[in-house]
Write a protein that holds these residues in place. Structure first.
Motif, PDB file in Angstrom:
ATOM      1  N   UNK A   6       0.838  -1.200   0.000  1.00 32.59           N
ATOM      2  CA  UNK A   6       0.000   0.000   0.000  1.00 32.59           C
ATOM      3  C   UNK A   6       0.876   1.255   0.000  1.00 32.59           C
ATOM      4  N   UNK A   7       0.650   2.126  -0.957  1.00 32.07           N
ATOM      5  CA  UNK A   7       1.397   3.381  -1.033  1.00 32.07           C
ATOM      6  C   UNK A   7       0.525   4.524  -0.508  1.00 32.07           C
ATOM      7  N   UNK A   8       1.146   5.402   0.261  1.00 32.73           N
ATOM      8  CA  UNK A   8       0.446   6.579   0.788  1.00 32.73           C
ATOM      9  C   UNK A   8       1.034   7.810   0.103  1.00 32.73           C
ATOM     10  N   UNK A   9       0.185   8.532  -0.614  1.00 34.01           N
ATOM     11  CA  UNK A   9       0.622   9.680  -1.409  1.00 34.01           C
ATOM     12  C   UNK A   9      -0.033  10.954  -0.893  1.00 34.01           C
ATOM     13  N   UNK A  10       0.770  12.006  -0.739  1.00 30.58           N
ATOM     14  CA  UNK A  10       0.242  13.309  -0.332  1.00 30.58           C
ATOM     15  C   UNK A  10       0.292  14.254  -1.523  1.00 30.58           C
ATOM     16  N   UNK A  11      -0.808  14.953  -1.749  1.00 31.72           N
ATOM     17  CA  UNK A  11      -0.866  15.910  -2.868  1.00 31.72           C
ATOM     18  C   UNK A  11      -1.137  17.302  -2.318  1.00 31.72           C
ATOM     19  N   UNK A  12      -0.243  18.248  -2.650  1.00 32.99           N
ATOM     20  CA  UNK A  12      -0.371  19.625  -2.180  1.00 32.99           C
ATOM     21  C   UNK A  12      -0.432  20.547  -3.389  1.00 32.99           C
ATOM     22  N   UNK A  13      -1.354  21.514  -3.335  1.00 34.98           N
ATOM     23  CA  UNK A  13      -1.458  22.474  -4.439  1.00 34.98           C
ATOM     24  C   UNK A  13      -1.795  23.855  -3.908  1.00 34.98           C
ATOM     25  N   UNK A  14      -1.139  24.870  -4.501  1.00 37.08           N
ATOM     26  CA  UNK A  14      -1.510  26.261  -4.250  1.00 37.08           C
ATOM     27  C   UNK A  14      -1.684  26.935  -5.597  1.00 37.08           C
TER      28      UNK A  14
ATOM     29  N   UNK B  53       0.038  20.014   8.032  1.00 34.00           N
ATOM     30  CA  UNK B  53      -1.259  19.428   8.391  1.00 34.00           C
ATOM     31  C   UNK B  53      -1.334  17.959   7.995  1.00 34.00           C
ATOM     32  N   UNK B  54      -0.812  17.642   6.806  1.00 34.75           N
ATOM     33  CA  UNK B  54      -0.839  16.250   6.341  1.00 34.75           C
ATOM     34  C   UNK B  54       0.064  15.375   7.205  1.00 34.75           C
ATOM     35  N   UNK B  55       1.222  15.902   7.605  1.00 32.19           N
ATOM     36  CA  UNK B  55       2.127  15.149   8.487  1.00 32.19           C
ATOM     37  C   UNK B  55       1.425  14.827   9.801  1.00 32.19           C
ATOM     38  N   UNK B  56       0.733  15.825  10.385  1.00 31.98           N
ATOM     39  CA  UNK B  56       0.007  15.604  11.652  1.00 31.98           C
ATOM     40  C   UNK B  56      -1.077  14.540  11.464  1.00 31.98           C
ATOM     41  N   UNK B  57      -1.813  14.635  10.341  1.00 38.21           N
ATOM     42  CA  UNK B  57      -2.883  13.672  10.061  1.00 38.21           C
ATOM     43  C   UNK B  57      -2.311  12.262   9.927  1.00 38.21           C
TER      44      UNK B  57
ATOM     45  N   UNK C 262      -3.006   8.961  12.379  1.00 35.23           N
ATOM     46  CA  UNK C 262      -3.698   7.780  11.847  1.00 35.23           C
ATOM     47  C   UNK C 262      -2.749   6.625  11.517  1.00 35.23           C
ATOM     48  N   UNK C 263      -1.508   6.742  11.972  1.00 36.75           N
ATOM     49  CA  UNK C 263      -0.558   5.646  11.786  1.00 36.75           C
ATOM     50  C   UNK C 263      -0.164   5.405  10.340  1.00 36.75           C
ATOM     51  N   UNK C 264      -0.108   6.469   9.550  1.00 38.14           N
ATOM     52  CA  UNK C 264       0.258   6.347   8.137  1.00 38.14           C
ATOM     53  C   UNK C 264       1.644   6.944   7.899  1.00 38.14           C
TER      54      UNK C 264
ATOM     55  N   UNK D 217      -5.238  -0.248  -6.276  1.00 34.21           N
ATOM     56  CA  UNK D 217      -6.196  -0.550  -5.209  1.00 34.21           C
ATOM     57  C   UNK D 217      -5.508  -0.671  -3.857  1.00 34.21           C
ATOM     58  N   UNK D 218      -6.089   0.001  -2.859  1.00 34.37           N
ATOM     59  CA  UNK D 218      -5.524  -0.037  -1.517  1.00 34.37           C
ATOM     60  C   UNK D 218      -4.608   1.130  -1.213  1.00 34.37           C
ATOM     61  N   UNK D 219      -4.150   1.847  -2.248  1.00 38.85           N
ATOM     62  CA  UNK D 219      -3.310   3.028  -2.037  1.00 38.85           C
ATOM     63  C   UNK D 219      -4.130   4.152  -1.405  1.00 38.85           C
ATOM     64  N   UNK D 220      -3.434   5.093  -0.776  1.00 38.39           N
ATOM     65  CA  UNK D 220      -4.111   6.231  -0.147  1.00 38.39           C
ATOM     66  C   UNK D 220      -3.628   7.548  -0.740  1.00 38.39           C
ATOM     67  N   UNK D 221      -4.561   8.455  -0.983  1.00 39.49           N
ATOM     68  CA  UNK D 221      -4.235   9.803  -1.441  1.00 39.49           C
ATOM     69  C   UNK D 221      -4.724  10.771  -0.371  1.00 39.49           C
ATOM     70  N   UNK D 222      -3.835  11.646   0.096  1.00 39.44           N
ATOM     71  CA  UNK D 222      -4.199  12.588   1.159  1.00 39.44           C
ATOM     72  C   UNK D 222      -4.104  14.021   0.646  1.00 39.44           C
TER      73      UNK D 222
END
Length: 199
Positions: free
Chosen positions: A1-9, A22-26, A30-32, A62-67
């Protein structure tokens, strides 16, 4: 399972660091563990297909996470947000929105929430259509001509007629997309779409 963070301004004046923190805290809460970070400075009105986001979604399994910190980071239009959400649900990619507390996954709650978003998107589409029709009817009533002036070429037609020159300039690498757009008197978005169109 891959956990991906997406940031945009939208502009360079805005700070990506707030979203990152904020994403790091989240993730910690949640143990990610974040495997990949994707950041970009681009307007949310630009289609996701023309942004890094498109490539990010294509590579997810399937099973990957996007934050994301907010759903609006995906797009500024409700219709495109819906398309992205449906794509994630179909691919069984879990989408987290940290500020709103949304979790979109392949379960009944997500589908109900997805239905609510689809309904809002349809209402928005109908309202846009209604406003357009009312504006056209008003212009017609005022005796104003509708449509393009006779002999006026569309922007894409102008670009098509200069296709060889434009691609030659891009291949040389000396002229940016923005510079070409300025030279041809079109928006950067229009030029970007034209240059990345499959001929």
């Amino acid at each position: 399972m891959a956990v991906v963070a997406y940031l945009r301004v939208s502009t360079e004046k805005q700070f990506l660091e707030n979203q990152r923190e904020e994403i790091v805290r989240f993730a910690e809460k949640n143990g990610l563990t974040i495997d990949e970070w994707y950041t970009e400075t681009v307007s949310g009105s630009v289609s996701s297909k023309e942004r890094k986001l498109s490539g990010v979604l294509d590579r997810m399994h399937p099973g990957d996470c996007l934050i994301v910190t907010e759903i609006s980071r995906l797009s500024r239009t409700l219709l495109e947000i819906m398309t992205i959400l449906n794509s994630c649900i179909k691919k069984e990619v879990i989408l987290y929105s940290t500020k709103e507390g949304y979790i979109f996954q392949n379960d009944i709650n997500s589908k109900v929430l997805g239905f609510a978003f689809r309904l809002m998107a349809e209402i928005e589409r109908n309202l846009i259509s209604m406003r357009t029709k009312e504006a056209l009817a008003r212009r017609k009533q005022e005796g104003k001509l509708l449509g393009r002036k006779k002999g006026d070429m569309s922007k894409m037609k102008i670009l098509s007629e200069n296709k060889k020159l434009l691609f030659k300039e891009r291949k040389r690498g000396g002229t940016s997309c923005s510079e070409l757009a300025w030279q041809m008197r079109v928006s950067r978005t229009t030029m970007f779409r034209f240059l990345h169109k499959r001929w």
